[in-house]
Design a protein around this motif. Structure first.
Motif, PDB file in Angstrom:
ATOM      1  N   THR A 182       0.773  -1.228   0.105  1.00  0.00           N
ATOM      2  CA  THR A 182       0.070   0.027   0.130  1.00  0.00           C
ATOM      3  C   THR A 182       0.842   1.137   0.061  1.00  0.00           C
ATOM      4  O   THR A 182       0.368   2.363  -0.579  1.00  0.00           O
ATOM      5  CB  THR A 182      -0.895  -0.065   1.141  1.00  0.00           C
ATOM      6  N   LEU A 183       1.963   1.283   0.570  1.00  0.00           N
ATOM      7  CA  LEU A 183       3.040   2.265   0.270  1.00  0.00           C
ATOM      8  C   LEU A 183       3.153   2.585  -0.705  1.00  0.00           C
ATOM      9  O   LEU A 183       3.571   3.587  -1.548  1.00  0.00           O
ATOM     10  CB  LEU A 183       4.124   2.099   1.224  1.00  0.00           C
ATOM     11  N   GLY A 184       3.559   1.256  -1.628  1.00  0.00           N
ATOM     12  CA  GLY A 184       3.897   1.637  -3.091  1.00  0.00           C
ATOM     13  C   GLY A 184       2.923   2.143  -3.921  1.00  0.00           C
ATOM     14  O   GLY A 184       3.000   2.910  -4.794  1.00  0.00           O
ATOM     15  N   MET A 185       1.717   1.559  -3.488  1.00  0.00           N
ATOM     16  CA  MET A 185       0.334   2.005  -4.276  1.00  0.00           C
ATOM     17  C   MET A 185       0.027   3.554  -4.174  1.00  0.00           C
ATOM     18  O   MET A 185      -0.394   4.414  -4.816  1.00  0.00           O
ATOM     19  CB  MET A 185      -0.737   1.143  -4.021  1.00  0.00           C
ATOM     20  N   LEU A 186       0.523   3.960  -3.062  1.00  0.00           N
ATOM     21  CA  LEU A 186       0.069   5.309  -2.574  1.00  0.00           C
ATOM     22  C   LEU A 186       0.823   6.176  -3.706  1.00  0.00           C
ATOM     23  O   LEU A 186       0.284   7.091  -4.180  1.00  0.00           O
ATOM     24  CB  LEU A 186       0.719   5.896  -1.021  1.00  0.00           C
ATOM     25  N   SER A 187       2.385   5.987  -3.919  1.00  0.00           N
ATOM     26  CA  SER A 187       3.063   6.780  -4.869  1.00  0.00           C
ATOM     27  C   SER A 187       2.492   6.415  -6.224  1.00  0.00           C
ATOM     28  O   SER A 187       2.233   7.216  -7.281  1.00  0.00           O
ATOM     29  CB  SER A 187       4.534   6.170  -4.652  1.00  0.00           C
ATOM     30  N   ALA A 188       2.112   4.913  -6.633  1.00  0.00           N
ATOM     31  CA  ALA A 188       1.600   4.666  -7.787  1.00  0.00           C
ATOM     32  C   ALA A 188       0.322   5.422  -8.290  1.00  0.00           C
ATOM     33  O   ALA A 188       0.218   5.864  -9.352  1.00  0.00           O
ATOM     34  CB  ALA A 188       1.358   3.245  -7.946  1.00  0.00           C
ATOM     35  N   ILE A 189      -0.634   5.463  -7.362  1.00  0.00           N
ATOM     36  CA  ILE A 189      -1.906   5.969  -7.488  1.00  0.00           C
ATOM     37  C   ILE A 189      -1.835   7.539  -7.681  1.00  0.00           C
ATOM     38  O   ILE A 189      -2.489   7.931  -8.510  1.00  0.00           O
ATOM     39  CB  ILE A 189      -2.799   5.597  -6.501  1.00  0.00           C
ATOM     40  N   HIS A 190      -0.900   8.032  -6.858  1.00  0.00           N
ATOM     41  CA  HIS A 190      -0.660   9.511  -6.927  1.00  0.00           C
ATOM     42  C   HIS A 190      -0.312   9.658  -8.329  1.00  0.00           C
ATOM     43  O   HIS A 190      -0.762  10.809  -9.166  1.00  0.00           O
ATOM     44  CB  HIS A 190       0.375   9.903  -6.152  1.00  0.00           C
ATOM     45  N   GLY A 191       0.680   8.922  -8.995  1.00  0.00           N
ATOM     46  CA  GLY A 191       1.223   9.045 -10.552  1.00  0.00           C
ATOM     47  C   GLY A 191       0.020   9.003 -11.283  1.00  0.00           C
ATOM     48  O   GLY A 191      -0.023   9.808 -12.443  1.00  0.00           O
ATOM     49  N   LEU A 192      -0.611   8.198 -11.221  1.00  0.00           N
ATOM     50  CA  LEU A 192      -1.712   7.739 -11.932  1.00  0.00           C
ATOM     51  C   LEU A 192      -2.565   8.923 -12.193  1.00  0.00           C
ATOM     52  O   LEU A 192      -3.118   9.280 -13.048  1.00  0.00           O
ATOM     53  CB  LEU A 192      -2.610   6.381 -11.344  1.00  0.00           C
ATOM     54  N   THR A 193      -2.879   9.559 -11.048  1.00  0.00           N
ATOM     55  CA  THR A 193      -3.926  10.739 -11.009  1.00  0.00           C
ATOM     56  C   THR A 193      -3.503  11.919 -11.588  1.00  0.00           C
ATOM     57  O   THR A 193      -4.047  12.534 -12.406  1.00  0.00           O
ATOM     58  CB  THR A 193      -4.081  11.100  -9.261  1.00  0.00           C
ATOM     59  N   LEU A 194      -1.998  12.184 -11.413  1.00  0.00           N
ATOM     60  CA  LEU A 194      -1.493  13.216 -12.291  1.00  0.00           C
ATOM     61  C   LEU A 194      -1.253  13.122 -13.571  1.00  0.00           C
ATOM     62  O   LEU A 194      -1.503  13.754 -14.422  1.00  0.00           O
ATOM     63  CB  LEU A 194       0.018  13.593 -11.738  1.00  0.00           C
ATOM     64  N   THR A 195      -1.068  11.677 -14.034  1.00  0.00           N
ATOM     65  CA  THR A 195      -1.165  11.345 -15.396  1.00  0.00           C
ATOM     66  C   THR A 195      -2.730  11.651 -16.069  1.00  0.00           C
ATOM     67  O   THR A 195      -2.868  11.917 -17.207  1.00  0.00           O
ATOM     68  CB  THR A 195      -0.561   9.944 -15.580  1.00  0.00           C
ATOM     69  N   TYR A 196      -3.580  11.105 -15.363  1.00  0.00           N
ATOM     70  CA  TYR A 196      -5.024  11.107 -15.873  1.00  0.00           C
ATOM     71  C   TYR A 196      -5.359  12.778 -15.992  1.00  0.00           C
ATOM     72  O   TYR A 196      -6.003  12.928 -17.041  1.00  0.00           O
ATOM     73  CB  TYR A 196      -5.760  10.374 -14.712  1.00  0.00           C
ATOM     74  N   SER A 197      -4.969  13.667 -15.031  1.00  0.00           N
ATOM     75  CA  SER A 197      -5.263  14.827 -14.991  1.00  0.00           C
ATOM     76  C   SER A 197      -4.377  15.773 -15.843  1.00  0.00           C
ATOM     77  O   SER A 197      -4.689  16.967 -15.928  1.00  0.00           O
ATOM     78  CB  SER A 197      -5.406  15.507 -13.619  1.00  0.00           C
ATOM     79  N   GLY A 198      -3.355  15.220 -16.135  1.00  0.00           N
ATOM     80  CA  GLY A 198      -2.179  15.969 -16.920  1.00  0.00           C
ATOM     81  C   GLY A 198      -1.716  17.270 -16.109  1.00  0.00           C
ATOM     82  O   GLY A 198      -1.279  18.065 -16.489  1.00  0.00           O
ATOM     83  N   GLY A 199      -1.546  16.742 -14.789  1.00  0.00           N
ATOM     84  CA  GLY A 199      -1.176  17.442 -13.705  1.00  0.00           C
ATOM     85  C   GLY A 199      -1.883  18.989 -13.440  1.00  0.00           C
ATOM     86  O   GLY A 199      -1.507  19.777 -12.642  1.00  0.00           O
ATOM     87  N   LYS A 200      -3.097  19.033 -13.862  1.00  0.00           N
ATOM     88  CA  LYS A 200      -4.205  20.119 -13.555  1.00  0.00           C
ATOM     89  C   LYS A 200      -5.120  19.641 -12.732  1.00  0.00           C
ATOM     90  O   LYS A 200      -5.642  18.398 -12.557  1.00  0.00           O
ATOM     91  CB  LYS A 200      -4.852  20.325 -14.954  1.00  0.00           C
ATOM     92  N   ASN A 201      -5.673  20.737 -12.034  1.00  0.00           N
ATOM     93  CA  ASN A 201      -7.027  20.469 -11.277  1.00  0.00           C
ATOM     94  C   ASN A 201      -8.264  20.330 -12.143  1.00  0.00           C
ATOM     95  O   ASN A 201      -8.335  20.736 -13.124  1.00  0.00           O
ATOM     96  CB  ASN A 201      -7.115  21.656 -10.211  1.00  0.00           C
ATOM     97  N   MET A 202      -9.182  19.955 -11.519  1.00  0.00           N
ATOM     98  CA  MET A 202     -10.319  19.731 -12.075  1.00  0.00           C
ATOM     99  C   MET A 202     -11.669  20.265 -11.736  1.00  0.00           C
ATOM    100  O   MET A 202     -11.730  20.588 -10.211  1.00  0.00           O
ATOM    101  CB  MET A 202     -10.799  18.164 -11.987  1.00  0.00           C
ATOM    102  N   ASP A 203     -12.632  20.844 -12.475  1.00  0.00           N
ATOM    103  CA  ASP A 203     -13.650  21.728 -12.052  1.00  0.00           C
ATOM    104  C   ASP A 203     -14.920  21.352 -13.049  1.00  0.00           C
ATOM    105  O   ASP A 203     -14.440  21.244 -14.307  1.00  0.00           O
ATOM    106  CB  ASP A 203     -13.384  23.460 -12.285  1.00  0.00           C
ATOM    107  N   ILE A 204     -15.958  21.596 -12.565  1.00  0.00           N
ATOM    108  CA  ILE A 204     -17.152  21.280 -13.390  1.00  0.00           C
ATOM    109  C   ILE A 204     -17.363  22.593 -13.912  1.00  0.00           C
ATOM    110  O   ILE A 204     -17.470  23.580 -13.578  1.00  0.00           O
ATOM    111  CB  ILE A 204     -18.377  20.519 -12.472  1.00  0.00           C
ATOM    112  N   VAL A 205     -17.747  22.392 -15.291  1.00  0.00           N
ATOM    113  CA  VAL A 205     -17.960  23.764 -16.123  1.00  0.00           C
ATOM    114  C   VAL A 205     -19.505  24.168 -15.455  1.00  0.00           C
ATOM    115  O   VAL A 205     -19.386  25.174 -15.212  1.00  0.00           O
ATOM    116  CB  VAL A 205     -18.148  23.329 -17.833  1.00  0.00           C
TER     117      VAL A 205
END
Length: 324
Positions: free
Chosen positions: A125-148
């Motif tokens: 789970t410590l490894g997944m902490l970093s992996a999922i964080h990287g996945l989130t940044l990759t998915y979002s392109g490093g940007k925050n999300m807002d509903i239009v």
């Protein structure tokens, strides 16, 4: 007689020390600021604790089974970002189940690694902490999300709505707690979770499917994280891609404060709810007496150390090690 009295006091502090300290905190905070225990402030604390609380309910299953889950913070960031992104692309009616499915897939992966491959839960789970964080940044392109279209969506009901005179997040917290409490205390699966956490080897020889039980615990944890992500996204209709960063320690602190043992085999949903409220009211009290929010990090660390110490003390019946 004096020795017996000291042993009784030590045993009481070991078993109920957190609650005694909590009552002392409540009294102290109320004296420092009379607004602390007003109905509005109490309701506000419970509402703000709902996200952390829902996550802690799922982690309770993992801890009772004798494992840890340090990935819940980054997983919550992932679920929040995903549901916000999909909201504008496919609509909330499809975005919510899609987000749940993706989050459950992450939980299933962790459950497979820990349950079936029998890898150390702390390392996984410590490894997944970093992996999922990287996945989130990759998915979002490093940007925050807002509903239009924030004004024309019913999606906000989960984080901002009210029903029966209470905020929806509180009702969701109560509902999840009631459901999981019944599962843990009234079903055969709940008994299997306690057996696996208490003595995994004995549970296996008794015919209990240890791997499947651990796997299901991580699925439950992931489902709770997805629910927390839904509340978080709905509350603000936008989010930073690091919104859950650091929450894993607060979640673990709340679970341990509620009496769940890091050694596994003990704990209840009701006591986890109490642990969540203890943490929430202490943090709120610190703010009301004028301390900065970052002091909460130090206090959380102290609470974790205190909770672990009292947990170990409760196991041996003494506050201090017999070898000194």
């Amino acid at each position: 007689m004096a020795d017996i009295t000291r042993q009784q006091i030590g045993s009481l502090l070991a078993k109920q020390g957190i609650l005694i300290a909590f009552v002392a905190f409540l009294i102290g905070f109320t004296i420092a600021n009379p607004k602390f225990l007003t109905p509005d402030n109490v309701l506000s604390v419970i509402r703000s604790s709902a996200i952390l609380g829902v996550m802690a309910l799922g982690v309770t299953f993992v801890v009772i089974s004798g494992n840890l889950d340090l990935s819940v913070g980054s997983m919550m960031s992932f679920s929040t970002i995903v549901v916000l992104d999909l909201h504008d692309k496919i609509g909330p009616a499809l975005a919510i189940p899609a987000m749940f499915a993706m989050t459950l897939a992450l939980g299933a992966l962790i459950g497979f690694l820990v349950g079936y491959l029998k890898l150390n839960s702390l390392i996984v789970t410590l490894g997944m902490l970093s992996a999922i964080h990287g996945l989130t940044l990759t998915y979002s392109g490093g940007k925050n999300m807002d509903i239009v279209d924030k004004e024309g969506t019913w999606f906000s009901v989960f984080g901002q709505g009210t029903a029966l005179g209470l905020p929806i997040p509180i009702l969701m917290f109560i509902g999840v707690a009631a459901l999981l409490g019944l599962i843990l205390s009234r079903t055969s699966f709940g008994r299997k979770v306690y057996a696996v956490g208490g003595n995994g080897t004995a549970a296996t020889f008794s015919g209990i499917p240890r791997a499947r039980t651990v796997f299901m615990c991580y699925l439950i944890s992931a489902a709770c994280v997805a629910t927390a992500g839904l509340i978080q996204a709905s509350r603000s209709l936008g989010s930073q891609n690091t919104v859950g960063q650091g929450l894993e320690l607060e979640v673990l602190a709340a679970v341990i404060l509620g009496g769940a043992s890091l050694l596994g085999g003990s704990g209840t949903i009701f006591k986890t709810v109490i642990g969540v409220l203890i943490l929430g009211f202490i943090q709120n009290g610190l703010l009301l007496i004028g301390l900065q929010f970052y002091v909460q990090f130090i206090v959380t660390w102290v609470i974790i150390i205190l909770a672990v110490w009292l947990d170990i003390a409760a196991k041996r019946g003494k506050l201090w090690s017999p070898i000194a």
